[in-house]
Structure formats: C-alpha cells, structure tokens
Write a protein that holds these residues in place. Sequence first.
Motif, PDB file in Angstrom:
ATOM      1  N   TRP A  21       0.827  -1.199   0.000  1.00  0.00           N
ATOM      2  CA  TRP A  21       0.000   0.000   0.000  1.00  0.00           C
ATOM      3  C   TRP A  21       0.862   1.250   0.000  1.00  0.00           C
ATOM      4  N   ARG A  22       0.291   2.320  -0.509  1.00  0.00           N
ATOM      5  CA  ARG A  22       0.855   3.652  -0.330  1.00  0.00           C
ATOM      6  C   ARG A  22      -0.096   4.355   0.627  1.00  0.00           C
ATOM      7  N   VAL A  23       0.415   4.721   1.791  1.00  0.00           N
ATOM      8  CA  VAL A  23      -0.376   5.313   2.862  1.00  0.00           C
ATOM      9  C   VAL A  23       0.146   6.721   3.107  1.00  0.00           C
ATOM     10  N   SER A  24      -0.763   7.692   3.227  1.00  0.00           N
ATOM     11  CA  SER A  24      -0.316   9.046   3.556  1.00  0.00           C
ATOM     12  C   SER A  24      -1.202   9.628   4.646  1.00  0.00           C
ATOM     13  N   PHE A  25      -0.584  10.472   5.450  1.00  0.00           N
ATOM     14  CA  PHE A  25      -1.322  11.218   6.463  1.00  0.00           C
ATOM     15  C   PHE A  25      -0.916  12.672   6.349  1.00  0.00           C
ATOM     16  N   THR A  26      -1.916  13.561   6.279  1.00  0.00           N
ATOM     17  CA  THR A  26      -1.677  14.998   6.219  1.00  0.00           C
ATOM     18  C   THR A  26      -2.164  15.620   7.515  1.00  0.00           C
ATOM     19  N   GLY A  27      -1.267  16.334   8.162  1.00  0.00           N
ATOM     20  CA  GLY A  27      -1.601  17.033   9.401  1.00  0.00           C
ATOM     21  C   GLY A  27      -1.441  18.528   9.214  1.00  0.00           C
ATOM     22  N   GLY A  28      -2.140  19.279  10.022  1.00  0.00           N
ATOM     23  CA  GLY A  28      -2.054  20.738   9.971  1.00  0.00           C
ATOM     24  C   GLY A  28      -1.011  21.273  10.924  1.00  0.00           C
ATOM     25  N   SER A  29      -1.024  22.580  11.092  1.00  0.00           N
ATOM     26  CA  SER A  29      -0.022  23.235  11.928  1.00  0.00           C
ATOM     27  C   SER A  29      -0.196  22.908  13.406  1.00  0.00           C
ATOM     28  N   ASP A  30      -1.287  22.243  13.786  1.00  0.00           N
ATOM     29  CA  ASP A  30      -1.484  21.870  15.182  1.00  0.00           C
ATOM     30  C   ASP A  30      -0.708  20.620  15.570  1.00  0.00           C
ATOM     31  N   LEU A  31      -0.073  19.930  14.591  1.00  0.00           N
ATOM     32  CA  LEU A  31       0.680  18.710  14.889  1.00  0.00           C
ATOM     33  C   LEU A  31       2.161  18.883  14.571  1.00  0.00           C
ATOM     34  N   PRO A  32       3.032  18.461  15.468  1.00  0.00           N
ATOM     35  CA  PRO A  32       4.462  18.467  15.149  1.00  0.00           C
ATOM     36  C   PRO A  32       4.784  17.352  14.152  1.00  0.00           C
ATOM     37  N   SER A  33       5.883  17.505  13.435  1.00  0.00           N
ATOM     38  CA  SER A  33       6.273  16.547  12.395  1.00  0.00           C
ATOM     39  C   SER A  33       6.328  15.095  12.873  1.00  0.00           C
ATOM     40  N   PRO A  34       6.917  14.802  14.042  1.00  0.00           N
ATOM     41  CA  PRO A  34       6.957  13.395  14.470  1.00  0.00           C
ATOM     42  C   PRO A  34       5.568  12.788  14.658  1.00  0.00           C
ATOM     43  N   ARG A  35       4.604  13.590  15.092  1.00  0.00           N
ATOM     44  CA  ARG A  35       3.244  13.075  15.293  1.00  0.00           C
ATOM     45  C   ARG A  35       2.570  12.769  13.953  1.00  0.00           C
ATOM     46  N   VAL A  36       2.840  13.568  12.939  1.00  0.00           N
ATOM     47  CA  VAL A  36       2.313  13.301  11.593  1.00  0.00           C
ATOM     48  C   VAL A  36       2.850  11.954  11.100  1.00  0.00           C
ATOM     49  N   ALA A  37       4.143  11.712  11.292  1.00  0.00           N
ATOM     50  CA  ALA A  37       4.752  10.443  10.875  1.00  0.00           C
ATOM     51  C   ALA A  37       4.155   9.272  11.650  1.00  0.00           C
ATOM     52  N   ASP A  38       3.937   9.449  12.953  1.00  0.00           N
ATOM     53  CA  ASP A  38       3.344   8.378  13.761  1.00  0.00           C
ATOM     54  C   ASP A  38       1.947   8.010  13.271  1.00  0.00           C
ATOM     55  N   LEU A  39       1.164   9.006  12.881  1.00  0.00           N
ATOM     56  CA  LEU A  39      -0.197   8.718  12.420  1.00  0.00           C
ATOM     57  C   LEU A  39      -0.206   8.030  11.058  1.00  0.00           C
ATOM     58  N   ALA A  40       0.794   8.282  10.224  1.00  0.00           N
ATOM     59  CA  ALA A  40       0.927   7.528   8.975  1.00  0.00           C
ATOM     60  C   ALA A  40       1.249   6.064   9.298  1.00  0.00           C
ATOM     61  N   LEU A  41       2.126   5.835  10.277  1.00  0.00           N
ATOM     62  CA  LEU A  41       2.437   4.458  10.706  1.00  0.00           C
ATOM     63  C   LEU A  41       1.194   3.777  11.281  1.00  0.00           C
ATOM     64  N   ARG A  42       0.404   4.519  12.044  1.00  0.00           N
ATOM     65  CA  ARG A  42      -0.819   3.946  12.618  1.00  0.00           C
ATOM     66  C   ARG A  42      -1.759   3.473  11.510  1.00  0.00           C
ATOM     67  N   ARG A  43      -1.933   4.287  10.479  1.00  0.00           N
ATOM     68  CA  ARG A  43      -2.833   3.882   9.396  1.00  0.00           C
ATOM     69  C   ARG A  43      -2.298   2.648   8.681  1.00  0.00           C
ATOM     70  N   ALA A  44      -0.984   2.570   8.491  1.00  0.00           N
ATOM     71  CA  ALA A  44      -0.379   1.375   7.874  1.00  0.00           C
ATOM     72  C   ALA A  44      -0.638   0.141   8.737  1.00  0.00           C
ATOM     73  N   ALA A  45      -0.542   0.289  10.048  1.00  0.00           N
ATOM     74  CA  ALA A  45      -0.803  -0.838  10.955  1.00  0.00           C
ATOM     75  C   ALA A  45      -2.260  -1.290  10.858  1.00  0.00           C
ATOM     76  N   GLU A  46      -3.194  -0.351  10.806  1.00  0.00           N
ATOM     77  CA  GLU A  46      -4.609  -0.703  10.679  1.00  0.00           C
ATOM     78  C   GLU A  46      -4.870  -1.461   9.388  1.00  0.00           C
ATOM     79  N   LEU A  47      -4.300  -0.971   8.288  1.00  0.00           N
ATOM     80  CA  LEU A  47      -4.509  -1.629   6.994  1.00  0.00           C
ATOM     81  C   LEU A  47      -3.958  -3.043   6.978  1.00  0.00           C
ATOM     82  N   THR A  48      -2.764  -3.207   7.514  1.00  0.00           N
ATOM     83  CA  THR A  48      -2.160  -4.549   7.476  1.00  0.00           C
ATOM     84  C   THR A  48      -2.945  -5.523   8.344  1.00  0.00           C
ATOM     85  N   LEU A  49      -3.359  -5.100   9.535  1.00  0.00           N
ATOM     86  CA  LEU A  49      -4.163  -6.002  10.375  1.00  0.00           C
ATOM     87  C   LEU A  49      -5.502  -6.325   9.729  1.00  0.00           C
TER      88      LEU A  49
END
Length: 161
Positions: A43-71
């Motif tokens: 899969w190609r998974v992307s997460f877009t966050g706004g200015s309310d999220l720091p960069s590491p949190r945006v990356a973590d949420l992309a990983l979370r979506r990848a985990a949901e898809l794989t499970l």
Amino acid sequence: MRRFAILVSTALLAACASPSVYAPADSARDPGYREVRIENNRWRVSFTGGSDLPSPRVADLALRRAAELTLDNGYTWFRVVNDSRDQRGSGDGPVRGGVSVAQSFGSGGFRASGVGVGLSFSPGSERRETVTLEVLGGAGPRPLQPNVYDSQDVLDNVPPL
C-alpha cells in the motif's frame, strides 16, 4: 473595545486554522489519511496534518494507518520500503494578518462618528505536512530489521487524535 478586539482575534484564529483529524481525507490537500492498494500486500499510505501537529506526530499517524490496513488484511507486521515527506505553507503558524480598528469623525455642521473593525487573513498560509509511506504487509514472525513494525504494537503505542 479591548474585549471586542480579543474576541475578534480569537474568532479569526479559530476560523482560519484547520485542525488535524484522524479520518479519511476528502482530497490530497485536506487533513487526514489516504491509502492506495498497489499489490495484494503493498500500500501507499499518507497522512496529512495541519499546523497543530508536530512533524513526528504526523509520521506516527501515517504508521498507525499502515498498521490498521495490514491487520485488516490479515497481516501481522509491515515493512516501510519508501518514506517521503512534504511540507507546505508557513511554519510561522496558521494565520497571517491582523485586526485593525479605525475611528472617523465628520466635519463642518454635520457631526457623525463611527468605529469600524477590519479583519485580514491569508488562508493559504497554514502549514500542512504530509508523510507518505509505501508499506509491505507480512505474516508470521516479524523480521528483526530496520523499518519493520509489529502492527499491533504500533496500534497499542500510537493513539489516534
């Protein structure tokens, strides 16, 4: 008058900033996640966050979506085979602009006065960051290699918004 200016400033900030959401994005520019299945286990998974999220949190949420898809597709782990990041907009915050207050008085025989409030903002100045991951799902024992994640561990450790 000061109280009014504070109220207007607060309303301006609230109206211009798009908060991040952990939900499907309506378009590529909107906050949230998107995915495309490339192959049965890729899969190609992307997460877009706004200015309310720091960069590491945006990356973590992309990983979370990848985990949901794989499970959801019967896999227990995934490998990130490609990782890209795109940041657009201003890093100075969600709003540029300000509030102005003016007062005018009539002259001559006609005396009139008034107070006006003007608001200005640039909606395109909000910072948005997108993290895009290409992932491969796998089952069985997780390989102990860099960029390989246990799907359930990611869900247990990365809460949604």
